[in-house]
Design a protein around this motif. Structure first.
Motif, mmCIF file in Angstrom:
data_model
loop_
_atom_site.group_PDB
_atom_site.id
_atom_site.type_symbol
_atom_site.label_atom_id
_atom_site.label_comp_id
_atom_site.label_asym_id
_atom_site.label_seq_id
_atom_site.Cartn_x
_atom_site.Cartn_y
_atom_site.Cartn_z
ATOM 1 N N LEU A 139 0.835 -1.193 0.000
ATOM 2 C CA LEU A 139 0.000 0.000 0.000
ATOM 3 C C LEU A 139 0.874 1.249 0.000
ATOM 4 O O LEU A 139 0.619 2.199 -0.721
ATOM 5 C CB LEU A 139 -0.928 0.006 1.231
ATOM 6 C CG LEU A 139 -1.933 1.142 1.320
ATOM 7 C CD1 LEU A 139 -2.848 1.146 0.110
ATOM 8 C CD2 LEU A 139 -2.752 1.021 2.580
ATOM 9 N N GLU A 140 1.932 1.232 0.799
ATOM 10 C CA GLU A 140 2.833 2.372 0.850
ATOM 11 C C GLU A 140 3.532 2.566 -0.491
ATOM 12 O O GLU A 140 3.747 3.690 -0.937
ATOM 13 C CB GLU A 140 3.858 2.162 1.953
ATOM 14 C CG GLU A 140 4.816 3.340 2.114
ATOM 15 C CD GLU A 140 5.787 3.096 3.243
ATOM 16 O OE1 GLU A 140 5.341 2.860 4.378
ATOM 17 O OE2 GLU A 140 6.987 3.136 2.978
ATOM 18 N N SER A 142 -11.621 6.493 3.922
ATOM 19 C CA SER A 142 -11.993 6.018 5.252
ATOM 20 C C SER A 142 -11.080 4.859 5.633
ATOM 21 O O SER A 142 -10.426 4.260 4.779
ATOM 22 C CB SER A 142 -13.451 5.551 5.246
ATOM 23 O OG SER A 142 -13.582 4.362 4.488
ATOM 24 N N ALA A 143 -11.055 4.543 6.886
ATOM 25 C CA ALA A 143 -10.245 3.424 7.362
ATOM 26 C C ALA A 143 -10.700 2.132 6.677
ATOM 27 O O ALA A 143 -9.874 1.282 6.325
ATOM 28 C CB ALA A 143 -10.339 3.296 8.871
ATOM 29 N N VAL A 193 -8.347 -0.326 4.419
ATOM 30 C CA VAL A 193 -8.183 -1.748 4.730
ATOM 31 C C VAL A 193 -8.568 -2.604 3.521
ATOM 32 O O VAL A 193 -7.860 -3.547 3.165
ATOM 33 C CB VAL A 193 -9.010 -2.140 5.975
ATOM 34 C CG1 VAL A 193 -9.062 -3.644 6.154
ATOM 35 C CG2 VAL A 193 -8.448 -1.475 7.212
ATOM 36 N N ARG A 194 -9.678 -2.248 2.875
ATOM 37 C CA ARG A 194 -10.124 -2.991 1.696
ATOM 38 C C ARG A 194 -9.071 -2.877 0.578
ATOM 39 O O ARG A 194 -8.724 -3.860 -0.062
ATOM 40 C CB ARG A 194 -11.480 -2.477 1.217
ATOM 41 C CG ARG A 194 -12.030 -3.267 0.041
ATOM 42 C CD ARG A 194 -13.473 -2.916 -0.348
ATOM 43 N NE ARG A 194 -13.753 -1.505 -0.429
ATOM 44 C CZ ARG A 194 -14.493 -0.817 0.455
ATOM 45 N NH1 ARG A 194 -15.019 -1.427 1.493
ATOM 46 N NH2 ARG A 194 -14.712 0.462 0.293
ATOM 47 N N ILE A 235 -6.862 -5.860 -1.167
ATOM 48 C CA ILE A 235 -6.847 -6.082 -2.617
ATOM 49 C C ILE A 235 -5.408 -6.132 -3.120
ATOM 50 O O ILE A 235 -5.039 -7.021 -3.893
ATOM 51 C CB ILE A 235 -7.663 -4.997 -3.354
ATOM 52 C CG1 ILE A 235 -9.154 -5.200 -3.078
ATOM 53 C CG2 ILE A 235 -7.381 -5.022 -4.856
ATOM 54 C CD1 ILE A 235 -10.038 -4.067 -3.569
ATOM 55 N N PHE A 236 -4.575 -5.195 -2.670
ATOM 56 C CA PHE A 236 -3.171 -5.203 -3.076
ATOM 57 C C PHE A 236 -2.479 -6.480 -2.626
ATOM 58 O O PHE A 236 -1.667 -7.056 -3.352
ATOM 59 C CB PHE A 236 -2.426 -3.988 -2.524
ATOM 60 C CG PHE A 236 -2.723 -2.713 -3.265
ATOM 61 C CD1 PHE A 236 -2.866 -2.683 -4.641
ATOM 62 C CD2 PHE A 236 -2.855 -1.524 -2.578
ATOM 63 C CE1 PHE A 236 -3.138 -1.508 -5.323
ATOM 64 C CE2 PHE A 236 -3.129 -0.347 -3.242
ATOM 65 C CZ PHE A 236 -3.265 -0.333 -4.613
ATOM 66 N N LYS A 237 -2.801 -6.929 -1.426
ATOM 67 C CA LYS A 237 -2.201 -8.162 -0.906
ATOM 68 C C LYS A 237 -2.621 -9.360 -1.774
ATOM 69 O O LYS A 237 -1.805 -10.231 -2.083
ATOM 70 C CB LYS A 237 -2.645 -8.369 0.543
ATOM 71 C CG LYS A 237 -1.708 -9.161 1.371
ATOM 72 C CD LYS A 237 -2.166 -9.153 2.814
ATOM 73 C CE LYS A 237 -0.943 -9.138 3.692
ATOM 74 N NZ LYS A 237 -1.264 -9.095 5.098
#
Length: 189
Positions: free
Chosen positions: A100-101, A114-115, A119-120, A124-126
């Protein structure tokens, strides 16, 4: 001819993407960092006097060769020390590369997420990262060069040492496999 500053700027510009590409291949952060550093040193030492526009192709080829060399050394090491299982596989020190970073851009004044959205998005990236790691090596390499490094077909073919048709085939198959796997997880564009 590239000046020292141009070479330095080029290396700064490619280091994160090169690290991520190496990490996808070797699945070990320390090894990926070593591969990238070795590639950068070889580029500076042997090709630092080349024109700036030739550096991306040269670097991609050096990075690919250093990655292959790492796998060869691992194969030899594993054959010699077959009872030592800590030479392969992901790092187990609890550290992870923050995808994400890596994708986060500079703050450009857009609305804050939003948090729950963050998280979503991280999940998705993971999921995408996990599916990329499952691709066959040549498909993964072609996919990362074309879509991560944004190289064109000819550049990718030259860096991989294959034909442009092979690059297109590898990319097509990678995209099909990723698309199918992500749809199965409920992730669609």
């Amino acid at each position: 001819m590239a000046t020292e500053q141009e070479l330095s700027d080029f290396l700064k510009n490619v280091e994160k993407r090169a690290f991520k590409r190496s990490l996808y291949h070797v699945r070990n952060e320390e090894a990926a960092l070593d591969i990238v550093q070795d590639s950068m040193l070889k580029l500076a030492e042997h090709y630092g006097d080349k024109p700036v526009d030739e550096l991306p192709m040269l670097f991609q080829r050096i990075l690919s060769n250093c990655t292959l060399d790492w796998f060869r050394r691992q194969k030899t090491r594993n054959a010699l020390f077959s009872n030592m299982s800590d030479f392969d596989g992901p790092a187990e020190d609890g550290t992870e590369f923050d995808l994400l970073e890596a994708y986060a851009g500079p703050d450009n004044g857009e609305r804050a997420e939003s948090a729950e959205d963050l998280v979503r998005r991280a999940q998705i990236f993971k999921d995408i990262e996990a599916e990329i790691q499952e691709l066959p090596a040549r498909q993964r390499e072609a996919f990362l060069m074309r879509y991560w490094e944004e190289m064109d077909v000819a550049e990718t073919a030259a860096a991989m040492g294959c034909s442009e048709g092979s690059v297109k085939t590898h990319c097509f198959r990678a995209v099909q496999t990723l698309s199918k796997a992500l749809k199965a997880k409920g992730i669609e564009p």
